[in-house]
Write an enzyme that holds these catalytic residues in place. Sequence first.
Site, PDB file in Angstrom:
ATOM      1  N   ASP A  42      24.206  22.026 -57.893  1.00 43.32           N
ATOM      2  CA  ASP A  42      24.839  22.430 -56.648  1.00 43.32           C
ATOM      3  C   ASP A  42      25.008  21.159 -55.818  1.00 43.32           C
ATOM      4  O   ASP A  42      24.076  20.338 -55.740  1.00 43.32           O
ATOM      5  CB  ASP A  42      23.979  23.434 -55.871  1.00 43.32           C
ATOM      6  CG  ASP A  42      24.005  24.828 -56.476  1.00 43.32           C
ATOM      7  OD1 ASP A  42      24.507  24.984 -57.605  1.00 43.32           O
ATOM      8  OD2 ASP A  42      23.484  25.756 -55.823  1.00 43.32           O
TER       9      ASP A  42
ATOM     10  N   HIS B  20      18.535  23.085 -53.118  1.00 45.70           N
ATOM     11  CA  HIS B  20      19.276  22.460 -52.017  1.00 45.70           C
ATOM     12  C   HIS B  20      18.355  21.601 -51.157  1.00 45.70           C
ATOM     13  O   HIS B  20      17.235  22.004 -50.826  1.00 45.70           O
ATOM     14  CB  HIS B  20      20.022  23.485 -51.165  1.00 45.70           C
ATOM     15  CG  HIS B  20      20.941  24.341 -51.976  1.00 45.70           C
ATOM     16  ND1 HIS B  20      21.493  25.505 -51.504  1.00 45.70           N
ATOM     17  CD2 HIS B  20      21.407  24.195 -53.254  1.00 45.70           C
ATOM     18  CE1 HIS B  20      22.254  26.059 -52.445  1.00 45.70           C
ATOM     19  NE2 HIS B  20      22.215  25.281 -53.516  1.00 45.70           N
TER      20      HIS B  20
ATOM     21  N   CYS C 250      25.412  24.253 -44.765  1.00 44.75           N
ATOM     22  CA  CYS C 250      25.832  25.044 -45.926  1.00 44.75           C
ATOM     23  C   CYS C 250      27.261  25.564 -45.783  1.00 44.75           C
ATOM     24  O   CYS C 250      28.008  25.628 -46.753  1.00 44.75           O
ATOM     25  CB  CYS C 250      24.920  26.255 -46.105  1.00 44.75           C
ATOM     26  SG  CYS C 250      23.200  25.901 -46.434  1.00 44.75           S
TER      27      CYS C 250
END
Length: 349
Positions: free
Chosen positions: A180, A229, A336
Site C-alpha cells: 500500500d 500504513h 489517507c
Amino acid sequence: MINHSLPSVQADDEWSPLRSVIVGRAGRACFPNAPTAMIEATMPSHHVHNFKPRRPFDQKLITKAEAELDYFAAMLQAEGVQVYRPPAGVNWLDVNGYTGAMPRDGLMSVQNTLIEACFAWSCRNHEIEIAYGTILGELARDSRVTIIRRPPYTLADSLLDEDGSKSSPWVINNSRPAFDTADFMRFGKTILGQLSHVTNQAGVEYVQRSLPAGYKIEILEVNDPHAMHIDATILPLREGLLVYNPQKVTEEALLKHEVLANWDLRPYPFTPKEPEDPVLYMTSPYLSLNALVLDGKRVVVEASDQQTAKWYESLGMKCITCPFRHVNSIGGSFHCATVDLVRDSTVKH
C-alpha cells in the site's frame, strides 16, 4: 493561485506548499472482504466480527462521511488548492470492493511520477481504476508525467501460505510484490517506508524500481505487531520538525536515518481515547497523527480534537479544523483521504 506552468504531478515531500490534490469519495462503501488471517492481523480485534463478505457500512454513516469529504474538498479549494474528485455514487458492493475514500493507500507521487499500489487485499484490486482511472488519464496527458499502473502479474492470489505457516512477523509472504502506498512517507530524495501486513520486501523493491533516478527507500524499524500504513506513526509538520507515535517507533530508530539527523523529533504526548460514536472500525485512535500539511505552516486536523490542535499550535503550526469523524470511522483521516499531486518545491533534501 494555481501555477499552470507546473507539471500535473510534482511532489517530493509531505510539507511543501500544496497546489493540487485528489480528495476521495466514499461511495457505497463496504467492510473490506479479505481472508480472515489478513483481517485479524490488521484490524481492531473487537471489530473483526464486522468484516464479512458483501457487508456495506451503515448508510447514515456513509452519508455523513461523504458530506465531510465534500466539505474538506471545498475547504482546500478555498485555500487555493486545485482539487480532483473521483465520480460520485460508486457502488462498491457491486464490485466486491471497499471504498474510494482512501486514495493515499493506492497512489503515491514522487517527483513527476505517480505510482499505483499493488494491493495485498484482492477486494482493492480494481479500486484505483474504478475510482481514479479518469483522473489518471487526465494527468497522463501531461508529457512531463509518468504514471506507473499496476501490472497484471501482481494480481496473483498467492500471498497467504496454504499451510498457514509464516516465515516472518507478517501475515503475507513474498511471492509477488505487495504494498500500500500509505506505507511510505516522502522526505525529498529519501523515502521512509515500513514492512507490514500489506507491504512485503518484494513490494518495497518494486517501488524502488519505479522511483525516478536518485531517489531511495529506507526501511524504518517500527514496533507495531498490527502494522498497516505508516501515516499514523510519523508526521512531518514542516522541514525539520517531525511528530511520532512513541507507541510504534522510537527516537533511536528515527535517528538511524540520515535524512532526520538534524530534525526536531517530538513524541505525540497524548494517549487518545477511542470514540464511542461513531466507532473506529478499522483504525486506532492515533489517527490524530494522520493529518494533511498544507505548507509547513498550516495543518488540517479533526474539528473535535482540540488537544491535538492546541499542541500542534504550540509547535508553531496554524490548525485548520475540519469535521472528519465519520470518515475516520470507515478507515482513515486527512492524509489517507488525499493524494498530493503538486507541492511547490525544488528538491534539495
